[in-house]
Scaffold this motif. Structure first.
Motif, short mmCIF file in Angstrom:
data_model
loop_
_atom_site.label_atom_id
_atom_site.label_comp_id
_atom_site.label_asym_id
_atom_site.label_seq_id
_atom_site.Cartn_x
_atom_site.Cartn_y
_atom_site.Cartn_z
N THR A 1 1.18 -1.40 0.19
CA THR A 1 -0.18 0.34 -0.30
C THR A 1 0.83 1.04 -0.30
N GLU B 1 -7.01 0.68 1.38
CA GLU B 1 -7.03 1.97 1.19
C GLU B 1 -6.21 2.47 2.00
N LYS C 1 -5.85 -13.32 1.96
CA LYS C 1 -7.08 -12.78 1.45
C LYS C 1 -8.31 -13.23 1.72
N GLU D 1 -9.56 -4.92 -1.36
CA GLU D 1 -8.01 -4.11 -1.59
C GLU D 1 -8.85 -3.41 -0.31
#
Length: 262
Positions: free
Chosen positions: A112, A253, A187, A251
Motif C-alpha cells: 500500500t 486503502e 485474502k 483492496e
C-alpha cells in the motif's frame, strides 16, 4: 536515563570478544557488529530511552534479545531448498531500508502507500530477510519465493480476541510468532471476516506483532480505533504505520483518522 547511561548499559550487556561495538555521537546510535561475518545491527538510543521511561528494564531486555538473536541469525547459513515451509512474508513501513547495510538489496514488493512486503526465512526465535545474495546462492527466482511465502501465510492460525466498544466490534490477532501483521495478506481470511460484518471493515497493522480488524458502525468507532492504533504503534518493537486501512472489494486503502480524547 540518558544516552550516556543507556549506551553504557547496552555495551555492558552485549560485549563479546568476537563483537565490535561503535558509537555514532552525531546520530546517537550504537552499532553491534560480528567480527566473524562483518555484519551488524544499529540501534538508535533515543527511541530505546523513550520506551524505557514507560517500560523500564523490559525495554532494555527486548533490545538485548533483538540484537543477540539478530546477530546469531546473520551467522547461521540459510538454505531455501527443502526448507520451503520456513519462508514467509513480513510487512514493513515504506521507510524501512530496501537493502542490507552491506548494500545488498532485499526482496521487496509494493503493498500500500504505507506498507511494503519483505520476505523472510524463519529461524525459530527470529528470522532473516531474504536478499539478492541469498537468492543467487540458492538459484531461486523472486516469483517462486513470493508464491511460497503467500501460500505459507495462509496456513497460519488466525485466533482472534474481540472487544465491543460503543456499538463497534474490534478484533485483535496477536500470536507473537513474528507474522501477525503478515496475516493481512491472507485474502481468504479477510474475505470471511468481511462477510460477518455489518458496518465498515477497517484494518490496522501498527507493528509486526498485531493485526487489528474493526467492524465500524458509527463515528465513535473510528475515534476508538485511531487511539488504539496510535498506542500500539508507539509501543511496538517493529513499528509499521499508525494509519488504518479501509477494506473494500478486496483492496486496502490507507485512511487518516483524527482521533479525539474522551
Amino acid at each position: 536515563m540518558d544516552s550516556r547511561k543507556m549506551k553504557s548499559e547496552l555495551e555492558q550487556r552485549l560485549a563479546r570478544k568476537d563483537r565490535l561495538i561503535t558509537y555514532d555521537r552525531e546520530k546517537d546510535q550504537l552499532r553491534f557488529e560480528s567480527k566473524v561475518t562483518g555484519k551488524g545491527i544499529t540501534v538508535a538510543l533515543p527511541g530505546i530511552i523513550a520506551k524505557w521511561h514507560s517500560e523500564k528494564e523490559k525495554a532494555i531486555d527486548e533490545v538485548v534479545y533483538y540484537i543477540e538473536e539478530g546477530l546469531r541469525a546473520m551467522e547461521d547459513d540459510i538454505q531455501l531448498t527443502n526448507h520451503e515451509k520456513k519462508i514467509f512474508p513480513v510487512i514493513r513501513s515504506t521507510s524501512f531500508p530496501s537493502e542490507a547495510e552491506e548494500g545488498v538489496p532485499f526482496l521487496v514488493d509494493d503493498h500500500t502507500a504505507e506498507t511494503k512486503i519483505y520476505y523472510a526465512y524463519d529461524q525459530g526465535s527470529t528470522y532473516r530477510l531474504i536478499d539478492s545474495r541469498i537468492m543467487a546462492k540458492e538459484g531461486w527466482e523472486a516469483k517462486r519465493i513470493k508464491e511460497i511465502a503467500l501460500f505459507n501465510v495462509r496456513s497460519l492460525s488466525t485466533p482472534l480476541k474481540e472487544d465491543q466498544v460503543a456499538g463497534n466490534s474490534f478484533y485483535f490477532l496477536n500470536t507473537n510468532d513474528g507474522y501477525d501483521a503478515s496475516r493481512i495478506l491472507n485474502k481468504g481470511f479477510l474475505h470471511e471476516m468481511e462477510k460477518q460484518f455489518t458496518g465498515t471493515m477497517v484494518l490496522a497493522v501498527p507493528h509486526q506483532d498485531v493485526l487489528m480488524i474493526a467492524d465500524i458502525r458509527n463515528d465513535r468507532g473510528y475515534d476508538v480505533l485511531a487511539q488504539m492504533t496510535m498506542s500500539f504503534f508507539a509501543n511496538g518493537h517493529v513499528p509499521i504505520t499508525a494509519l488504518s486501512f479501509l477494506y473494500e472489494n478486496g483492496e486496502l486503502e490507507p485512511i487518516f483518522i483524527l482521533g479525539k480524547n474522551k
